[in-house]
Every structure is written in C-alpha cells, then in structure tokens.
Design an enzyme around this catalytic site. Structure first.
Site, PDB file in Angstrom:
ATOM      1  N   LYS A 132       5.154  -6.169  -2.049  1.00 18.64           N
ATOM      2  CA  LYS A 132       6.609  -6.102  -1.996  1.00 18.64           C
ATOM      3  C   LYS A 132       7.109  -5.622  -0.640  1.00 18.64           C
ATOM      4  CE  LYS A 132      10.519  -5.006  -4.751  1.00 18.64           C
ATOM      5  NZ  LYS A 132      10.801  -6.421  -4.968  1.00 18.64           N
ATOM      6  N   CYS A 170       0.824  -1.196   0.000  1.00 19.23           N
ATOM      7  CA  CYS A 170       0.000   0.000   0.000  1.00 19.23           C
ATOM      8  C   CYS A 170       0.869   1.262   0.000  1.00 19.23           C
ATOM      9  CB  CYS A 170      -0.979   0.029   1.147  1.00 19.23           C
ATOM     10  SG  CYS A 170      -0.271  -0.300   2.738  1.00 19.23           S
TER      11      CYS A 170
END
Ligand code: GLU
Length: 587
Positions: free
Chosen positions: A582, A2
């Site tokens: 990630k 996010c």
C-alpha cells in the site's frame, strides 16, 4: 510497504507489538518478526500473515521489544531473512525498512575483515557494520550512529539491545514516536498506535531517537541533542474493523459517501489562500504514483475544466525531464494516501530545493509529505486497510473537483454538488439490486483474459482507475483506452466476445463515446456500459444516477465494485493482492 514497531511500557510487549504490526499490515508484507527482552533477547519470526495472539505464545512476558513487517527487496522470503536480525553475540537485534543501496560495497569490505553472513539481506550488512564500528568505539550508540552514516539509500532502522534500550534512526522510510507518561511507541505510522496515544514526535530524516530510561533525539550527522517537540495528532477515527463486511475493500467503498462529505467540511479561508497561489502560479503540476497518480491526473483535469488553469499531471516515478523546467513560480500538488511514497517524496524534495511551492492532500496524519508542504490538507478518510485504494481515491478526486470549483469562483455550487453526490452515492451503495447487477457482470468478466475499458473527457481517468483496480484485484490483464484513440491501434484487438467496459456521462464527449462503442460492437465485442441510461450498443447496462458535474466521481463506484466482486469470484486475497504494497516507501 513494510513497517517497524517498538514498545516500552507496562503492558506485555509481545502482545502490544503484535497488535501494532497488525495495524501496519495494510502497508503490505511477506514475513514478520518480533524481538523482546527478558533476560536475553527472544525472537519469533514467521513467513506469511500475522495470526492471532497465539503467535506470541513462544515469547516470554516482557516490557520492551521491537517488531517488523518485511516486504522483501534483497534475499528471498524466508524465516531466516525475516527481521529482526541478531548481532553475532546476540547483544542486539535490528530491523530495517528500505534498501541499503551500497550494501554490496559495504559487504565486500566486511567480508575481507572476516565477518560472516548468514542471510542474503542488505539488512545484515548494517548489523555487521555496527559490530565493526563497535570494535572501534566501544560504544553502541556511537557505533550505530557511525554505521548509519555509511548507508546510502532511504533507510529507517530500529534496534533493541539486551539491556532494554531501543534506538531508531531515520533517513527515508517514516518513523514516528508516540508518547504518554507511561509508554513509548516507535512506529512507521501514527495509525498503528492510535488507540493508545495522541502525543506524537515525528522523527525527521537525519535524526536518531533512543531510549535508555529516557527518550533522546539527536541529529545523526552533527551528533547533537535536539529538543523533543511532540505534537498532538487528532485522529478522527482510529477503528480498524471490518464492521460486518466480508472485506475491508467493500467496507471502504461503502464509506465513500461519508468521505465525500468530509471533503466538503473544510477550512474555507485556508483554501482561499491556496486558491490565490494556484491562480498566481506559472505552472501547476499534480503528482502521484499508482492510483494517486490517476487521482492527480483527474485533479489536473478539473483544474483545467473549471479553474481554467493550465495544470499538468506527472507520475512520481517518471519526471526527470521536468526537473530543468521547474521554477520558484511553480506549484506542485500531491495527493497521497500515506504521504510517504518514496518516488513522489524524492520529486517534491527536488522541487522544493528549486523553490517550487508544494501542496499535499494526505490521508495519514503526521506524514513526511505534509511536513514538507507549504499547503497541507488532510483527507480525514480514516484508515484505509485494503491495499487497493478506493475511498481515498474518491476523496482525492472529490477534493480536486471542489478545489477547481473554488478557483472558478463557484465553491458553494461545488459544495452543494458534492453533498448531493454523497447522498446519491449512499443510496446507490445501499441498494442491493445495484450490487447484484455488478456481481453478475463480475462473474462474466472473471472468465476473460483481457478486458478493455473505454472513456473520454471526465471519464478517461475513471476507466484507467477501473483498469488499475481490475489488474490489482483479479490479476487479469485490463487496458484503459481513450475512447477516441481506439481506432488508431487497439481496434485490432476487437473480435467476437472481447469484453469492453465503457463509462459514459451526459457531457460533451457522450456522442464520441457512443461512436467508439459502435466501432467495437461492429467487431463483435461484448459491451458493458456504465451510464445513467442504456445506450445503443450496450450488451449489459450498469445504471448509475446522473449527478451532473460530479458524474465521473459517481462512476468510479461501480467500477470499484466490479473489481471487488471479480476478486471475490476468483477467490483472491481481496484486501492484500499479491506482490503489491500500500505504502510504497522504497523506490
Ligand atoms: N531491504 C530489506 C530486506 O529485503 C528490508 C525490506 C523492508 O523494508 O521490509 O530485508
């Protein structure tokens, strides 16, 4: 995981924010949204990937706005639950990174007071709480500050008001502000505004930054103004472009030789003092999560083998039993792509309180991990956009190798071995035939439901990382096993046609691994061997150059390629595998 973005300046905010969000895409998200101010706040929220500039056609021209990429934690993936969220009277819109751990308690109090909720998100609780505090204080900035103090968990919030103010508060997820004399950028990372800016203000936990025709920084708890100390960030590269490759993953694997050379180019003297610290430390821990956890394990391996240091690796999410053991004489080494991994940061903060020295090797400049480290190292691997880490992993283990060689007193030998490796890996990657071999085997493996990988000694972590890449990219079950342990349990699973990938180097473990290969062969397994020469028992051979002490680092490259071509074969979203992010900034 996010991201948030904010912009104030002369350019068209919807377009700048869209570009910023695209540069945050690599962190992983499932929906996104932008809010900009014209005569009112205008919102555009969508589920799925961010497209091109048409996405912001519905928004008016504006000089001020915020954006968000959401990785849903509370409430389904929907336009309604996507951020930013409006206040009831639409006087402000808010986006959040993180999790409000006490949202249920807060929500039940607010429900009793008569507040209505439209979404299932924890974020909306923040919005209503601010509205509630606004009634008490009649001052939005104060209401935001007081509401934020009520939130438990690691959270970062950004808020846009209809008169063009932006406020951002941090207690967990990263927050940086890029400044030049005309523009202000708020973001989760410096990479997102790298093409525009070099002066960066890193907002620390417990701080709030806000803009009302001027930038202010305050301590949230003490409500005290703080000096605005920005720093220059030197981005060696800020390009986010596939440069002709089909996917970022392939491009990034191809960058590995350059990255290995970056590892060699370093400030030798700074390393000397770190090496002294390693030698002095009572216990040396390496720590990471996911792929960085495997890199941590390989770094510990190199420290044991070459440095003769009793180094132990731990994973960020599971370290409770060590807390009591940590002392001020210990050292903790954390490799990380983002420098923001929540579970690792939590451990480092606890360790730091106990006086443990912290060292970090981070790819993203200006990260929290670097800031809390006594020894800060940067990998300078450039942006890694594919969610699956490849070149950064290679950089981390090459760094660990060189560090261990320096502890051994053989830094120059280590450097020359890495230069040789970079040269050899480059040749390997630029030889089409090597790709063809791997591609053919990827097609074969992509048909299977279970894949086993065997390795020992320097190659054990390497096959584990191969396992991670296969799982991430192809969603196929893979299982990395220490070659010698096979006979104790996993041998029950060996039957005709079961694929077993094995990595073998010319080292002390070679004969043991050949032995394990013959055991799986005896049960009918199909063996794919990665090694300099074809060995007995291989059904298929992926030849790799023998690079001596660095051969484990060489071996990761064909494994990464194998995972890449499998993901391509299966038509998966290679650069953004499902469900994973990630930069995992929530626990
Ligand atoms: N917890 C919030 C949500 O689920 C924010 C998640 C995020 O950080 O993207 O909407």
């Amino acid at each position: 995981m996010c991201g948030i973005f904010g912009y104030i300046g002369p350019k068209n905010a919807p377009e700048v924010i869209l570009e910023g969000l695209k540069r945050l895409e690599y962190r992983g998200y499932d929906s996104w949204g932008i809010a900009v101010v014209a005569d009112q706040i205008n919102l555009n929220k969508k589920v799925g990937a961010i497209g091109d500039l048409d996405e912001v056609n519905s928004l008016p021209k504006s000089n001020t706005g915020i954006g968000h990429t959401r990785w849903a934690t509370h409430g389904g993936i929907s336009e309604l639950n996507a951020h930013p969220h409006f206040s009831t009277d639409k006087s402000f819109a808010l986006a959040q990174n993180g999790i409000v751990e006490n949202y249920q308690e807060l929500k039940s109090v607010l429900l009793k007071k008569g507040y209505k909720f439209k979404t299932e998100t924890d974020t909306e609780v923040i919005v209503r709480l601010i509205e509630d505090k606004l009634k008490e204080t009649n001052n939005l900035k104060e209401a935001v500050r007081l509401a934020f103090l009520k939130l438990l968990g690691r959270n970062t919030v950004i808020l846009l008001t209809k008169d063009g103010q932006i406020m951002a508060l941090r207690n967990g997820s990263p927050l940086v502000v890029g400044i030049n004399n005309k523009e202000i950028f708020f973001s989760s990372d410096t990479l997102s505004f790298a093409p525009h800016i070099r002066d960066v203000l890193v907002v620390e936990n417990g701080q709030m930054v806000y803009w009302n025709s001027k930038l202010h920084l305050i301590d949230i708890k003490l409500n005290k103004t703080l000096p605005l100390n920005s720093e220059k960030i030197n981005f060696k590269t800020s390009k986010v472009d596939k440069e002709g490759y089909d996917h970022f993953m392939l491009k990034e694997i191809h960058e590995s030789p350059y990255i290995i050379n970056q590892v060699v180019t370093r400030d030798y003297a700074y390393y000397e003092s770190f090496v002294d610290e390693i030698k002095k430390a009572k216990d040396v821990y390496t720590i990471g999560s996911g792929t960085a956890g495997i890199a941590a394990s390989q770094i510990a391996f190199y420290l044991r083998v070459f440095g003769k240091i009793r180094a132990e690796s731990v994973i960020g999410a599971d370290i409770y039993e060590y807390y009591e053991l940590l002392t001020k004489d210990d050292l903790m080494i954390a490799p990380s792509q983002s420098g923001e991994t929540a579970d690792v940061l939590e451990v480092l903060e606890i360790a730091r309180k106990k006086g443990v020295k912290i060292a970090s090797y981070v790819n993203m400049p200006g990260s929290t991990m670097s800031r809390i480290s006594d020894f800060k190292f940067l990998s300078h691997a450039g942006p890694e956009i594919c969610v699956m880490s490849t070149k950064v992993f290679t950089s981390q283990i090459a760094w660990g190798y060189l560090l261990a060689k320096q502890v051994q007193g053989k830094a120059l030998e280590g450097e020359s071995n890495l230069r040789e490796l970079a040269y050899t890996a480059d040749k390997y990657l630029n030889t089409g035939e090597n790709h063809e071999i791997v591609k053919k085997l990827a097609k074969l493996l992509a048909k299977h439901k279970d894949i086993f990988l065997l390795g020992k000694y320097q190659n054990f972590n390497i096959v584990r990382e191969g396992m991670v890449k296969i799982i991430e990219g192809s969603y196929i079950h893979a299982h990395g096993i220490p070659a010698g342990d096979l006979k104790h349990y996993a041998i029950t699973l060996m039957e005709k046609g079961v694929p077993v990938v094995v990595a073998v180097s010319e080292d002390v473990a070679k004969d043991d691994v050949i032995n394990a290969v013959s055991q799986v062969k005896a049960r009918g397994a199909t063996v794919i061997g990665i090694s300099p020469t074809a060995l007995p028992g291989f059904d298929f051979h992926i030849p790799v150059p023998d690079t001596g002490e660095t051969s484990a680092i060489m071996n990761i490259i064909p494994l990464q390629l194998l995972a890449y071509y499998m993901a391509v074969e299966l038509n998966h979203n290679v650069d953004k595998p499902r469900n994973i992010a990630k930069s995992v900034t929530v626990k």
